[in-house]
Every structure is written in structure tokens, then in C-alpha cells.
Design a protein around this motif. Structure first.
Motif, PDB file in Angstrom:
ATOM      1  N   ALA A  41       0.836  -1.203   0.000  1.00  0.00           N
ATOM      2  CA  ALA A  41       0.000   0.000   0.000  1.00  0.00           C
ATOM      3  C   ALA A  41       0.872   1.255   0.000  1.00  0.00           C
ATOM      4  N   GLY A  42       1.958   1.233   0.781  1.00  0.00           N
ATOM      5  CA  GLY A  42       2.857   2.385   0.797  1.00  0.00           C
ATOM      6  C   GLY A  42       3.518   2.614  -0.539  1.00  0.00           C
ATOM      7  N   ALA A  43       3.920   1.527  -1.219  1.00  0.00           N
ATOM      8  CA  ALA A  43       4.527   1.665  -2.550  1.00  0.00           C
ATOM      9  C   ALA A  43       3.517   2.226  -3.546  1.00  0.00           C
ATOM     10  N   ALA A  44       2.259   1.769  -3.445  1.00  0.00           N
ATOM     11  CA  ALA A  44       1.222   2.297  -4.337  1.00  0.00           C
ATOM     12  C   ALA A  44       0.991   3.783  -4.073  1.00  0.00           C
ATOM     13  N   GLY A  45       0.977   4.175  -2.790  1.00  0.00           N
ATOM     14  CA  GLY A  45       0.819   5.590  -2.464  1.00  0.00           C
ATOM     15  C   GLY A  45       1.985   6.418  -2.956  1.00  0.00           C
ATOM     16  N   LEU A  46       3.205   5.896  -2.816  1.00  0.00           N
ATOM     17  CA  LEU A  46       4.395   6.607  -3.282  1.00  0.00           C
ATOM     18  C   LEU A  46       4.362   6.783  -4.796  1.00  0.00           C
ATOM     19  N   LEU A  47       3.966   5.737  -5.492  1.00  0.00           N
ATOM     20  CA  LEU A  47       3.869   5.810  -6.951  1.00  0.00           C
ATOM     21  C   LEU A  47       2.805   6.823  -7.375  1.00  0.00           C
ATOM     22  N   THR A  48       1.639   6.751  -6.757  1.00  0.00           N
ATOM     23  CA  THR A  48       0.549   7.670  -7.095  1.00  0.00           C
ATOM     24  C   THR A  48       0.925   9.114  -6.774  1.00  0.00           C
TER      25      THR A  48
END
Length: 629
Positions: A83-90
């Protein structure tokens, strides 16, 4: 004339309270081997900013690295990391191409979604937190790497700490054992053995004032063991003999827990001989040994006869060790979606969205106005707000006070260290030491904040930015003020809906368990599973009520009366358990059970009318009397 000292307000008492218990040395070792070596490798390769992102991922994984089994740690660490990686990417993609106003609106919507996800439980809460922090950092942290590489580095940092969690032993006994399953299942063995110890403690406390607390401790031990045995797997059934043995030992503890609860409900002391057998079973679980001879209790009452039968069943289960059934919670995707979109998800999501969005808006105004120069760290405001506002992480005022104190202490400490430590070697050493201290600091939010503040400031400087202790203090205090104000504003809908939803879930589980017992079903495994769910949902409701009651008065008043309902529901489940044991033994209910069920029905009816809750009843006097007659 004596003066009574004024009572400490609940929100302040919560802020002064710290957790107790032993600290895992292996967790300290994993923390030391987490972010520091990653940062060192990146600095040596000439890519320090990539190491900063990887170390942040390892830091969050270290915060989520709690006691438990290796299998459970995969979801507890891995899901929030993704989830953190997805947030960082977004956040990186959107932050590079979106003006301030649309970016703020997008972060607010993301806060609404993450708050709803937090209603799913501890893993969902951690995932929602990392999603929002990743989005804020990605949108505001100036790094040369592209979005996809940042996400990969963040995931790699978390994966590295997860690998350490899976590979390193979690206790000294794991190193000393000579059996192949010692290392792999040490967390599961400790959790299952803890259940038998908790059964023995409840039997010891039967007939005393401590029985209620020990029954709650037994529920917590069963919850921990249930979670330890659950987790991602490739096969539907346990794959090895060692794992099947652990599942059989856990399953054998369920009828023991039922009998012990019934004996505690009866309010009569239990002979010491009856308490010895569960302790021997606990030792057998820890040592991976057979059960051996067990002292049998006298069979003079239904509860004691049930205890004796459960001990015989446990001895057979320990010898056979053929448990194939999994014992996780049965939660469907539909139920998860209903929770996120229901009252709990809406209330959590609205509160998180307002505070996260407001802090992002203030940060953008300051950033666009060139306050404090270029204000490169504007993402600190919304990222700090996330840790302050999450409703499941503690009372709002308590967390604001602890966060402010911890940040000031950590920033001043870093300012002193940064003036004398060499760079970058000293910063890498500081990250390593802070990673090792995180397992110790999780006992109190202020201590954890202080350690994380030093770690983050060291990473910021390692990434090539100047020392920023004063800016960190100023923005944290501003975030505390924003969250304290916005978090207490009225929101759409009724305050307290999340608590009412918790109580509704608990009452539904209690109703289902009661109906199963009074329906004379012969499926005992189903009965034990329903009993587990009833007690577990009640424990979750109790935790939520305790946190809500420790808020400032404008929020705490919405928890009025909730604790009495939870206590009545617990007494109903205790009574239902006693009824189940008595029905197994005699085939009917005695007048004492009937009176208790009727009294609880009336009490719950009064509570339900006051708080507009559909609470369970005793199934109807006619039906119970027919069973009794």
C-alpha cells in the motif's frame, strides 16, 4: 480535613501510560540490520536518495514488525508495504503534473478511502497509514528517481526486513532446539502454549475477583494463537506434520477454554489438581513433546466433567497430531466491503479525510507563498496528520500531546548529534541505531515519535538536504494544532456510529452463538468457532470503547453507555458457554441458567432501547422453559 487529589483526565492518563512486557532481542537485531545497511549500500553505490527511500520502507516495516508467527508477519508487514509503494507511486506521478488545488482534493479523497480501509483491522490500519504517507512523500519529497523506481526501492526496503523476519530466529530456544520445526514454527508454538497457560490461569482464578480479567486474558491468548496459525499459504491444509501438530494442539485447547469459562462462571474455586494439567500441556507444546500423563480432576460437577473430557481429548490430539483444519477467522470479501462502506468505514474515512486534506491545504498555501524559503518539506504536514488522526491508533488528544513532545525531543537530539557526527558515516550509524531502537520505542507513542524523528531527519540529511530540526518542530506543532481543531469539528452523520457498529457486530456474533447452543446442534466445532468469534468481536469492541472513552469530552461523550452494553454481552456469552457445558452433561438447563438468561435479556433490551441497537435476547422464555421442563 483531607483533600482528594483531582482525578487525571482519561486523555492525559492515556498519554502517560506505556506498554509493558519483554522486548524481543531478535526484533532489535532485525531493526539494526534493516535501514542502515540499505542506506550504506546506496551511499557506496553513489545513489543515496534511493537508499533513503529503501530505508523509509524498512522503517515502516520495522514499526509493523510485532510479535507473532512468521506466517502472520507476511501480511502484517507485506500488505502495508504494498500500500505504501502504491501511495508513493501515485503521489509522485500526480505531484509532478498536478496544480496545488487538484492535488489537495485528490489527497483528501485518498484520505477518505484510506480511513475506510482502516476499519478492517490492524493490517488495514497500517495499510491505510502507509498509503497516505507514501502519497504525501511522493508528491512533495524532491528526489531525482522516477516514480516507478521510488516504489521499487520502498518495496525492496520492506521486503528486506520481511526477509530478516522470516530467516532469523525469534528466540533463544529456537537456536537451542534440535528439531527441524523449531525455527520455522517458534512463534506459533509460543502462541499455542500461551493459550494453555491462560486456561490454567483462569482455572486458578475461578471463584475469585480476578476471574473476569483472566477470562479476558484467555480471549487475548486465543486471538493471538488464531492469528499466528493464519496467514497466506499455498495449500488449503497444513502441509507438514509439525504444522498439523500445532493445529491439533490449538483445536484441543478450544474445549478446554470452554470448560474453564464455565467453571469460572459458576463462581466456585477449582481444585489445584485441575489447574496442573493445562500447564503440562503448555510445556509439551513448547518442547514439542508428547502430553504424557495428566492429572484428572474430580468429576463432581458438569464443568469439571467437561474439563476432564477436554483433557482426555487433548491427550489424544497430542498423540495423534493429525489436525488438518485451519482455524482462521471466516471473513468474506463481501463482509470486508461492507465494513469499509459501512458506519465504521464512513466515520473513520471522514475524520481522516478532513484532517489529511486540511493539513495538505495549509501545507500547499505555505509552499506556494514561499514561506520558510522554498518550503521543500511541505509533505511533513499531511504525513504527520496521518499518524495523529487515525481513530484506531489511540485517542486524538493523547496522540497530539505525545507527538509534540516526541518530535521536540527527537529534533533537539538530532540537532546536537548532527553537529558532531561525520557525514555520511555518522548518519548511516544513526539510522542503524534508530532502527534497532524502534522495537523498544513502540511501548509509548512519544518515545516512538522521538526515535522516528531522529531517523527521518538523518535520512533527509543523507539525501543531500540541510539540517532541518527547527522546521520539523514547527511543522509538527502546526500539524498538531490543525488535527486537534479539525478532528473535533462536527461531521456529517452521527458521531459514535463506529462504536455502535462495533457493538452491533458483537451482538450479532453473540446472538448466533446463543442460537446455536439453544438449538441443540451436535456440531461442537461450529459451536467453538462461534464462541471464538463472539469473544473476539467483543474484545475488539472493548478496545474501541476504551479508546473512544479516553478522547476529549466532545468526542468521549459518544461512548457513554457503550461499556455497559459490552459488559452485558460478555456476561451473556459467558452464560451461553455455561449453558453449553451444562446441556452437554444433563440435556437441559437448570433454574439458575434460566434466571441468568432472562435477566440478561431484560438488561440488554433496556440498553438496546437507549442506544437504538438490536441486541440479542435469551431466545424467548417459552422456548427456554420448554428445554428446562
Amino acid at each position: 480535613m483531607t483533600r482528594t487529589a483531582p482525578a487525571v483526565p482519561p486523555w492525559l492518563a492515556h498519554a502517560l501510560r506505556s506498554q509493558r512486557g519483554p522486548v524481543s532481542r531478535s526484533a532489535v537485531l532485525r531493526g539494526a540490520l534493516g535501514g542502515g545497511p540499505l542506506l550504506l549500500a546506496a551511499v557506496a553505490a553513489g545513489r543515496p536518495t534511493l537508499g533513503v527511500v529503501a530505508a523509509i520502507g524498512a522503517m515502516f516495516a520495522g514499526i509493523n514488525d510485532r510479535p507473532g508467527s512468521r506466517r502472520a508477519s507476511v501480511a502484517r508487514i507485506g500488505t502495508p508495504a504494498l500500500a505504501g509503494a502504491a501511495g508513493l507511486l501515485t503521489g509522485t506521478v500526480v505531484g509532478d503534473h498536478t496544480p496545488a488545488l487538484p492535488l489537495t482534493l485528490l489527497l483528501t479523497v485518498l484520505g477518505l478511502a484510506a480511513g475506510g480501509i482502516s476499519a478492517l483491522g490492524p493490517v488495514g490500519s497500517a495499510a491505510g497509514t502507509q498509503l497516505l504517507v507514501g502519497a504525501a512523500v511522493g508528491a512533495g519529497m524532491p528526489l531525482p528517481e522516477p516514480a516507478w523506481l521510488r516504489a521499487v526501492a520502498f518495496t525492496a526496503g520492506a521486503a528486506w526486513l520481511l526477509l530478516l523476519r522470516l530467516a532469523l530466529p525469534t528466540s533463544r530456544s529456537s537456536l537451542a532446539g534440535d528439531r527441524r520445526f523449531e525455527l520455522r514454527f517458534d512463534g506459533e508454538r509460543a502462541a499455542v502454549a500461551g493459550v494453555y497457560d491462560a486456561v490454567a490461569a483462569l482455572l486458578d482464578a475461578a471463584g475469585s475477583d480476578g476471574a473476569t480479567a483472566q477470562r479476558a486474558a484467555l480471549t487475548a491468548a486465543l486471538d493471538q494463537a488464531q492469528d499466528a496459525l493464519a496467514g497466506p499459504r499455498l495449500r488449503r491444509h497444513p502441509a507438514s506434520a509439525a504444522e498439523r501438530r500445532l493445529h491439533a494442539q490449538y483445536a484441543a485447547a478450544l474445549p478446554l477454554a470452554e470448560a474453564a469459562t464455565a467453571l469460572a462462571w459458576a463462581g466456585e474455586p477449582v481444585p489445584p489438581r485441575a489447574c496442573e494439567a493445562p500447564r503440562r500441556l503448555a510445556a509439551a507444546v513448547r518442547d514439542g513433546a508428547p502430553a504424557g500423563p495428566l492429572p484428572a480432576p474430580t468429576r463432581s460437577a458438569p464443568g469439571l466433567r467437561a474439563l476432564d473430557d477436554a483433557l482426555l481429548h487433548a491427550a489424544e490430539a497430542f498423540d495423534r497430531a493429525d489436525g488438518r483444519r485451519l482455524h482462521g477467522r471466516r471473513r468474506t470479501r463481501t463482509a470486508a466491503v461492507r465494513t469499509v462502506l459501512g458506519a465504521r468505514g464512513r466515520e473513520y474515512g471522514m475524520r481522516v479525510a478532513l484532517c489529511f486534506g486540511a493539513s495538505a491545504a495549509v501545507a500547499q498555501v505555505l509552499h506556494q507563498a514561499r514561506w520558510n524559503g522554498q518550503h521543500e518539506h511541505w509533505y511533513w504536514l499531511p504525513a504527520t496528520a496521518v499518524f495523529l488522526v487515525k481513530p484506531d491508533l489511540g485517542p486524538l488528544a493523547s496522540r497530539v500531546l505525545s507527538r509534540a513532545a516526541g518530535t521536540v525531543l527527537g529534533a533537539l537530539l538530532f540537532a546536537g548529534l548532527a553537529a558532531v557526527l561525520p557525514r555520511p558515516e555518522g548518519l548511516v550509524l544513526l539510522v542503524t541505531v534508530c532502527g534497532a531502537l524502534i522495537p523498544l520505542a513502540t511501548r509509548h507513542f512519544a518515545a516512538q515519535t522521538a526515535v522516528v524523528t531522529v531517523l527521518v531527519l538523518a535520512l533527509v540529511m543523507a539525501g543531500g538536504e540541510p539540517q532541518a530540526s527547527l522546521a520539523r518542530i514547527g511543522e509538527t506543532l502546526l500539524a498538531c494544532a490543525i488535527v486537534l481543531v479539525v478532528g473535533h469539528l462536527p461531521t456529517p452523520g452521527r458521531r459514535g456510529d463506529a462504536l455502535r457498529a462495533r457493538l452491533a457486530e458483537a451482538s450479532g456474533a453473540a446472538r448466533e452463538y446463543l442460537a446455536h447452543v439453544l438449538g441443540e446442534s451436535a456440531d461442537r466445532e461450529a459451536r467453538w468457532a462461534l464462541r471464538r468469534e463472539a469473544y473476539r468481536t467483543l474484545a475488539e469492541a472493548r478496545t474501541a470503547i476504551a479508546l473512544a472513552s479516553a478522547e476529549l469530552p466532545p468526542l468521549a461523550r459518544h461512548a457513554d453507555g457503550a461499556d455497559e452494553i459490552a459488559a452485558a454481552l460478555e456476561r451473556l456469552v459467558d452464560t451461553t458457554t455455561a449453558c453449553a457445558v451444562h446441556l452437554d452433561d444433563t440435556g437441559g438447563l437448570d433454574p439458575h441458567h434460566l434466571r441468568r438468561l432472562t435477566a440478561l435479556r431484560d438488561e440488554l433490551a433496556r440498553h438496546g432501547a437507549r442506544l437504538r441497537l438490536d441486541l440479542p435476547t435469551a431466545g424467548g422464555d417459552v422456548r427456554v422453559e420448554a428445554r428446562h421442563g
